[in-house]
Design a protein around this motif. Structure first.
Motif, short mmCIF file in Angstrom:
data_model
loop_
_atom_site.label_atom_id
_atom_site.label_comp_id
_atom_site.label_asym_id
_atom_site.label_seq_id
_atom_site.Cartn_x
_atom_site.Cartn_y
_atom_site.Cartn_z
N MET A 1 0.98 -1.72 0.09
CA MET A 1 -0.47 0.33 -0.42
C MET A 1 0.81 1.44 0.33
O MET A 1 1.90 1.48 0.60
CB MET A 1 -0.96 -0.13 1.13
N MET A 2 0.36 2.56 -0.63
CA MET A 2 1.30 3.06 -1.24
C MET A 2 0.37 4.30 -1.19
O MET A 2 -1.17 4.46 -1.40
CB MET A 2 1.69 3.53 -2.05
N HIS A 3 1.04 6.09 -0.23
CA HIS A 3 0.44 7.10 -0.14
C HIS A 3 1.09 8.07 -0.88
O HIS A 3 1.90 7.99 -0.41
CB HIS A 3 -0.43 7.81 1.63
N HIS A 4 -0.51 8.67 -1.51
CA HIS A 4 0.84 9.99 -2.42
C HIS A 4 0.09 11.56 -1.99
O HIS A 4 -1.18 11.08 -1.80
CB HIS A 4 0.24 10.15 -4.04
N ASP A 68 0.32 0.06 -5.05
CA ASP A 68 1.94 -0.44 -5.00
C ASP A 68 2.05 1.02 -5.61
O ASP A 68 2.17 1.79 -5.72
CB ASP A 68 1.60 -1.58 -5.25
N LEU A 69 3.75 0.54 -5.30
CA LEU A 69 4.44 1.09 -6.30
C LEU A 69 4.44 1.61 -7.82
O LEU A 69 4.82 2.85 -7.88
CB LEU A 69 6.94 1.19 -5.62
N ASP A 70 4.13 1.07 -8.38
CA ASP A 70 4.37 0.41 -10.09
C ASP A 70 2.26 1.45 -10.04
O ASP A 70 2.56 2.48 -11.39
CB ASP A 70 3.74 -0.37 -10.39
N ALA A 71 1.18 1.87 -9.14
CA ALA A 71 0.58 2.24 -10.11
C ALA A 71 0.62 3.96 -9.25
O ALA A 71 -0.20 4.49 -9.82
CB ALA A 71 -0.81 1.80 -8.62
N LEU A 72 1.70 4.16 -7.91
CA LEU A 72 1.64 5.71 -7.81
C LEU A 72 2.81 6.07 -9.03
O LEU A 72 2.56 7.10 -9.36
CB LEU A 72 3.37 5.72 -6.35
N VAL A 97 3.31 20.82 -3.32
CA VAL A 97 4.45 19.73 -2.41
C VAL A 97 3.98 18.28 -2.40
O VAL A 97 3.09 17.93 -2.42
CB VAL A 97 5.17 20.19 -1.48
N TRP A 98 4.67 16.95 -2.26
CA TRP A 98 4.13 16.52 -1.56
C TRP A 98 5.37 15.06 -1.16
O TRP A 98 5.86 15.10 -1.46
CB TRP A 98 3.49 15.29 -3.43
N ALA A 99 5.08 14.00 -0.96
CA ALA A 99 5.32 13.06 -0.02
C ALA A 99 4.55 11.79 0.02
O ALA A 99 3.22 12.05 -0.01
CB ALA A 99 4.59 13.20 1.39
N ASN A 100 5.68 10.26 -0.88
CA ASN A 100 4.77 9.51 -1.64
C ASN A 100 5.14 8.68 -0.09
O ASN A 100 6.38 8.34 0.03
CB ASN A 100 5.98 8.54 -2.47
N HIS A 101 4.62 7.95 0.01
CA HIS A 101 4.22 7.64 1.51
C HIS A 101 4.23 6.06 1.73
O HIS A 101 2.88 6.20 1.32
CB HIS A 101 4.51 8.37 2.80
N GLU A 102 4.42 4.83 2.85
CA GLU A 102 3.36 4.20 2.90
C GLU A 102 2.19 4.04 4.11
O GLU A 102 2.71 5.58 4.75
CB GLU A 102 4.24 3.14 4.04
N PRO A 103 1.59 4.02 4.54
CA PRO A 103 -0.24 4.89 5.58
C PRO A 103 0.94 4.90 7.12
O PRO A 103 2.40 4.26 7.14
CB PRO A 103 -0.78 2.95 5.58
N LEU A 104 0.40 6.03 7.54
CA LEU A 104 0.46 6.66 8.65
C LEU A 104 0.47 5.79 9.74
O LEU A 104 1.21 5.67 10.55
CB LEU A 104 0.40 7.86 8.34
N THR A 105 -0.41 4.47 9.73
CA THR A 105 -1.50 4.88 10.48
C THR A 105 -1.36 2.87 10.52
O THR A 105 -1.50 2.21 9.25
CB THR A 105 -2.56 4.60 11.39
#
Length: 105
Positions: A1-4, A68-72, A97-105
């Motif tokens: 799981m990835m977040h943008h 996933d990272l491919d979708a990002l 500005v943005w941050a690409n990250h894994e879930p925070l919780t």
């Protein structure tokens, strides 16, 4: 799981209705792509401390949840994204500005 997570700061204040339109167009583009699991957008909530922001004061925050990272990576070349950016930049210039990250919780 990835977040943008993206923070958008328009150079000058824009009417809430136009900000809503920007967020709706962004959401529609992302959800229509089939690449994102969810999209959440919100207006920035202004407080007096914003007058002392070291860089910029946000207009809105947008968060995409992707599988996933491919979708990002794929959202950066999404057909229609460049057109949306150009159209809104010509009407109301903004910075993001943005941050690409894994879930925070």
């Amino acid at each position: 799981m990835m977040h943008h997570t993206m923070i958008v700061a328009f150079d000058d204040p824009i009417p809430a209705s136009e900000l809503d339109q920007y967020l709706t167009e962004f959401e529609d583009l992302m959800t229509g792509s089939g690449l994102v699991e969810s999209v959440a957008t919100r207006h920035h909530v202004r407080v007096p401390g914003d007058d002392h922001a070291p860089v910029a004061v946000a207009s809105a925050i947008l968060n995409l949840r992707l599988t996933d990272l491919d979708a990002l990576n794929a959202i950066f070349t999404l057909p229609g994204a460049a057109d949306l950016i150009k159209r809104w930049q010509s009407r109301h210039p903004y910075k993001a500005v943005w941050a690409n990250h894994e879930p925070l919780t």
